[in-house]
Design a protein around this motif. Structure first.
Motif, PDB file in Angstrom:
ATOM      1  N   PHE A   1     -11.474 -11.997  19.651  1.00 53.78           N
ATOM      2  CA  PHE A   1     -12.298 -11.691  18.085  1.00 53.78           C
ATOM      3  C   PHE A   1     -12.275 -12.846  17.297  1.00 53.78           C
ATOM      4  O   PHE A   1     -11.001 -13.404  17.105  1.00 53.78           O
ATOM      5  CB  PHE A   1     -11.472 -10.531  17.612  1.00 53.78           C
ATOM      6  N   ASP A   2     -13.281 -13.496  16.881  1.00 54.15           N
ATOM      7  CA  ASP A   2     -13.175 -14.670  15.906  1.00 54.15           C
ATOM      8  C   ASP A   2     -13.812 -14.295  14.474  1.00 54.15           C
ATOM      9  O   ASP A   2     -14.470 -13.107  14.595  1.00 54.15           O
ATOM     10  CB  ASP A   2     -13.712 -15.915  16.735  1.00 54.15           C
TER      11      ASP A   2
ATOM     12  N   PHE B   1     -14.580  -1.362   5.063  1.00 54.79           N
ATOM     13  CA  PHE B   1     -13.520  -1.964   5.434  1.00 54.79           C
ATOM     14  C   PHE B   1     -13.490  -3.054   6.302  1.00 54.79           C
ATOM     15  O   PHE B   1     -13.731  -2.643   7.595  1.00 54.79           O
ATOM     16  CB  PHE B   1     -12.286  -0.947   5.433  1.00 54.79           C
ATOM     17  N   ILE B   2     -13.431  -4.147   5.641  1.00 48.67           N
ATOM     18  CA  ILE B   2     -13.735  -5.342   6.650  1.00 48.67           C
ATOM     19  C   ILE B   2     -12.671  -6.389   6.755  1.00 48.67           C
ATOM     20  O   ILE B   2     -12.775  -7.088   5.695  1.00 48.67           O
ATOM     21  CB  ILE B   2     -15.128  -6.137   6.329  1.00 48.67           C
ATOM     22  N   PRO B   3     -11.910  -6.487   7.662  1.00 48.32           N
ATOM     23  CA  PRO B   3     -10.853  -7.485   7.912  1.00 48.32           C
ATOM     24  C   PRO B   3     -11.176  -8.883   8.036  1.00 48.32           C
ATOM     25  O   PRO B   3     -12.410  -8.983   9.044  1.00 48.32           O
ATOM     26  CB  PRO B   3      -9.887  -6.968   9.096  1.00 48.32           C
ATOM     27  N   ARG B   4     -10.897  -9.752   7.428  1.00 44.60           N
ATOM     28  CA  ARG B   4     -11.322 -11.200   7.671  1.00 44.60           C
ATOM     29  C   ARG B   4     -10.330 -12.016   8.431  1.00 44.60           C
ATOM     30  O   ARG B   4      -9.007 -11.854   8.104  1.00 44.60           O
ATOM     31  CB  ARG B   4     -11.951 -11.785   6.344  1.00 44.60           C
TER      32      ARG B   4
ATOM     33  N   PHE C   1      -2.887  -6.837  13.622  1.00 43.96           N
ATOM     34  CA  PHE C   1      -3.885  -7.849  14.014  1.00 43.96           C
ATOM     35  C   PHE C   1      -3.804  -9.284  13.391  1.00 43.96           C
ATOM     36  O   PHE C   1      -4.498 -10.146  13.448  1.00 43.96           O
ATOM     37  CB  PHE C   1      -5.132  -7.483  14.093  1.00 43.96           C
ATOM     38  N   ASP C   2      -2.759  -9.208  12.216  1.00 43.19           N
ATOM     39  CA  ASP C   2      -2.557 -10.645  11.299  1.00 43.19           C
ATOM     40  C   ASP C   2      -3.905 -10.829  10.648  1.00 43.19           C
ATOM     41  O   ASP C   2      -4.111 -12.024  10.663  1.00 43.19           O
ATOM     42  CB  ASP C   2      -1.836 -11.612  12.381  1.00 43.19           C
ATOM     43  N   ALA C   3      -4.422  -9.934  10.006  1.00 50.46           N
ATOM     44  CA  ALA C   3      -5.689 -10.133   9.323  1.00 50.46           C
ATOM     45  C   ALA C   3      -5.284 -11.136   8.059  1.00 50.46           C
ATOM     46  O   ALA C   3      -4.153 -10.983   7.631  1.00 50.46           O
ATOM     47  CB  ALA C   3      -6.381  -9.049   8.771  1.00 50.46           C
ATOM     48  N   THR C   4      -6.266 -12.008   7.678  1.00 51.09           N
ATOM     49  CA  THR C   4      -5.931 -12.995   6.836  1.00 51.09           C
ATOM     50  C   THR C   4      -6.166 -12.168   5.347  1.00 51.09           C
ATOM     51  O   THR C   4      -5.414 -12.473   4.381  1.00 51.09           O
ATOM     52  CB  THR C   4      -6.675 -14.113   6.937  1.00 51.09           C
ATOM     53  N   LEU C   5      -7.459 -11.546   5.045  1.00 55.05           N
ATOM     54  CA  LEU C   5      -7.767 -10.980   4.009  1.00 55.05           C
ATOM     55  C   LEU C   5      -8.723  -9.892   4.340  1.00 55.05           C
ATOM     56  O   LEU C   5      -9.031  -9.467   5.430  1.00 55.05           O
ATOM     57  CB  LEU C   5      -8.404 -11.681   3.047  1.00 55.05           C
ATOM     58  N   PHE C   6      -9.126  -8.989   3.141  1.00 51.33           N
ATOM     59  CA  PHE C   6      -9.931  -7.871   3.441  1.00 51.33           C
ATOM     60  C   PHE C   6     -10.893  -7.889   2.302  1.00 51.33           C
ATOM     61  O   PHE C   6     -10.745  -8.110   1.201  1.00 51.33           O
ATOM     62  CB  PHE C   6      -8.881  -6.631   3.231  1.00 51.33           C
ATOM     63  N   ASN C   7     -12.235  -7.352   3.058  1.00 49.30           N
ATOM     64  CA  ASN C   7     -13.403  -7.271   2.171  1.00 49.30           C
ATOM     65  C   ASN C   7     -13.659  -5.722   2.130  1.00 49.30           C
ATOM     66  O   ASN C   7     -13.523  -5.157   3.140  1.00 49.30           O
ATOM     67  CB  ASN C   7     -14.489  -7.940   2.516  1.00 49.30           C
ATOM     68  N   TRP C   8     -13.781  -5.186   0.618  1.00 50.38           N
ATOM     69  CA  TRP C   8     -14.239  -3.981   0.675  1.00 50.38           C
ATOM     70  C   TRP C   8     -15.670  -3.834   0.076  1.00 50.38           C
ATOM     71  O   TRP C   8     -15.981  -4.162  -0.895  1.00 50.38           O
ATOM     72  CB  TRP C   8     -13.151  -3.281  -0.230  1.00 50.38           C
ATOM     73  N   GLY C   9     -16.468  -2.775   0.753  1.00 45.02           N
ATOM     74  CA  GLY C   9     -17.821  -2.834   0.144  1.00 45.02           C
ATOM     75  C   GLY C   9     -18.279  -1.632   0.064  1.00 45.02           C
ATOM     76  O   GLY C   9     -17.959  -0.714   0.980  1.00 45.02           O
TER      77      GLY C   9
ATOM     78  N   PHE D   1     -12.784   6.042   9.975  1.00 44.33           N
ATOM     79  CA  PHE D   1     -13.279   5.836  11.090  1.00 44.33           C
ATOM     80  C   PHE D   1     -13.391   4.521  11.398  1.00 44.33           C
ATOM     81  O   PHE D   1     -13.720   3.541  10.687  1.00 44.33           O
ATOM     82  CB  PHE D   1     -14.655   6.507  11.533  1.00 44.33           C
ATOM     83  N   LEU D   2     -12.976   4.033  12.546  1.00 50.35           N
ATOM     84  CA  LEU D   2     -13.271   2.666  13.255  1.00 50.35           C
ATOM     85  C   LEU D   2     -14.710   2.819  13.270  1.00 50.35           C
ATOM     86  O   LEU D   2     -15.514   3.411  13.872  1.00 50.35           O
ATOM     87  CB  LEU D   2     -12.577   2.653  14.606  1.00 50.35           C
ATOM     88  N   ALA D   3     -15.255   1.587  12.874  1.00 49.33           N
ATOM     89  CA  ALA D   3     -16.729   1.186  12.640  1.00 49.33           C
ATOM     90  C   ALA D   3     -17.143   0.968  14.085  1.00 49.33           C
ATOM     91  O   ALA D   3     -16.375   0.338  14.910  1.00 49.33           O
ATOM     92  CB  ALA D   3     -16.902  -0.012  11.810  1.00 49.33           C
ATOM     93  N   PRO D   4     -18.593   1.140  14.397  1.00 49.53           N
ATOM     94  CA  PRO D   4     -19.016   0.862  15.791  1.00 49.53           C
ATOM     95  C   PRO D   4     -19.108  -0.562  16.103  1.00 49.53           C
ATOM     96  O   PRO D   4     -18.699  -0.969  17.116  1.00 49.53           O
ATOM     97  CB  PRO D   4     -20.500   1.529  15.604  1.00 49.53           C
ATOM     98  N   ASN D   5     -19.291  -1.595  15.029  1.00 46.78           N
ATOM     99  CA  ASN D   5     -19.263  -2.837  15.240  1.00 46.78           C
ATOM    100  C   ASN D   5     -17.864  -3.609  14.935  1.00 46.78           C
ATOM    101  O   ASN D   5     -17.393  -3.483  13.801  1.00 46.78           O
ATOM    102  CB  ASN D   5     -20.556  -3.594  14.330  1.00 46.78           C
ATOM    103  N   GLN D   6     -17.484  -4.056  16.017  1.00 48.87           N
ATOM    104  CA  GLN D   6     -16.003  -4.660  15.819  1.00 48.87           C
ATOM    105  C   GLN D   6     -16.078  -6.318  15.855  1.00 48.87           C
ATOM    106  O   GLN D   6     -15.134  -6.765  16.445  1.00 48.87           O
ATOM    107  CB  GLN D   6     -14.865  -4.117  17.000  1.00 48.87           C
ATOM    108  N   SER D   7     -17.191  -6.723  15.444  1.00 49.83           N
ATOM    109  CA  SER D   7     -17.399  -8.028  15.462  1.00 49.83           C
ATOM    110  C   SER D   7     -16.158  -8.856  14.418  1.00 49.83           C
ATOM    111  O   SER D   7     -15.660 -10.030  14.668  1.00 49.83           O
ATOM    112  CB  SER D   7     -18.567  -8.737  15.122  1.00 49.83           C
ATOM    113  N   ASN D   8     -15.772  -7.888  13.349  1.00 51.68           N
ATOM    114  CA  ASN D   8     -14.504  -8.365  12.647  1.00 51.68           C
ATOM    115  C   ASN D   8     -13.369  -7.263  13.038  1.00 51.68           C
ATOM    116  O   ASN D   8     -13.662  -6.133  12.599  1.00 51.68           O
ATOM    117  CB  ASN D   8     -14.701  -8.288  11.163  1.00 51.68           C
ATOM    118  N   LEU D   9     -12.480  -7.489  13.642  1.00 49.91           N
ATOM    119  CA  LEU D   9     -11.547  -6.748  14.376  1.00 49.91           C
ATOM    120  C   LEU D   9     -10.997  -5.763  13.223  1.00 49.91           C
ATOM    121  O   LEU D   9     -10.442  -6.292  12.266  1.00 49.91           O
ATOM    122  CB  LEU D   9     -10.421  -7.321  15.119  1.00 49.91           C
ATOM    123  N   GLY D  10     -11.088  -4.329  13.496  1.00 48.34           N
ATOM    124  CA  GLY D  10     -10.439  -3.271  12.535  1.00 48.34           C
ATOM    125  C   GLY D  10     -11.218  -2.768  11.496  1.00 48.34           C
ATOM    126  O   GLY D  10     -10.957  -2.201  10.525  1.00 48.34           O
TER     127      GLY D  10
END
Length: 152
Positions: free
Chosen positions: A120-121, A105-108, A77-85, A29-38
């Motif tokens: 989105f920054d 799943f947090i794109p950075r 979105f050209d994400a640079t890297l990904f954090n998985w927690g 699911f798309l998370a409610p907080n999109q401060s990190n796009l995607g």
């Protein structure tokens, strides 16, 4: 949703909307907080409390999903890297822990992304800092989800 577990029912309550993608063992699911796009929530489709309880098939399915998700969000979105927690800390806050295995799943991004009329920054790129909720409309959430689905 085609799942029967208390956590998945809770996901429905959060009103995440339709899943981005569903595999044999996982639902995204798309998370409610999109401060990190995607940013997404990836939940196991059965009750399970620990990583050590995953079957080989569930791990293999997760790896395939990981590759798909990273590829789609990189392309979208050209994400640079990904954090998985896989944290599950909040399950213990109410005194009656019933953790359900899920991943964040947090794109950075090392750059700004202009999408659907929003910038989105990622001002804390390279660090883990809590981000405030990014206020976007349901329509923008739908556009983000649609864009990711295009590449899944």
């Amino acid at each position: 949703m085609s799942i029967e577990c208390p956590y998945c029912e809770k996901l429905d309550e959060y009103n995440f909307g339709d899943p981005l993608v569903e595999t044999e063992h996982w639902i995204v699911f798309l998370a409610p907080n999109q401060s990190n796009l995607g940013t997404c929530v990836v939940a196991l489709k059965r009750e399970q409390r620990t990583l050590t309880g995953l079957s080989r098939e569930e791990w293999d399915d997760f790896i395939s999903l990981l590759e798909s998700m990273e590829g789609a969000v990189k392309t979208a979105f050209d994400a640079t890297l990904f954090n998985w927690g896989c944290l599950m800390n909040t399950f213990y806050l109410d005194g009656t822990p019933e953790p359900q295995l899920h991943w964040h799943f947090i794109p950075r991004y090392n750059h700004e992304v202009d999408f659907a009329g929003h910038i989105f920054d990622d001002p804390h790129f390279g660090h883990m800092h809590p981000r405030p909720l990014k206020d976007i409309s349901p329509e923008v959430r739908d556009k983000i989800a649609t864009r990711i689905r295009e590449f899944l």
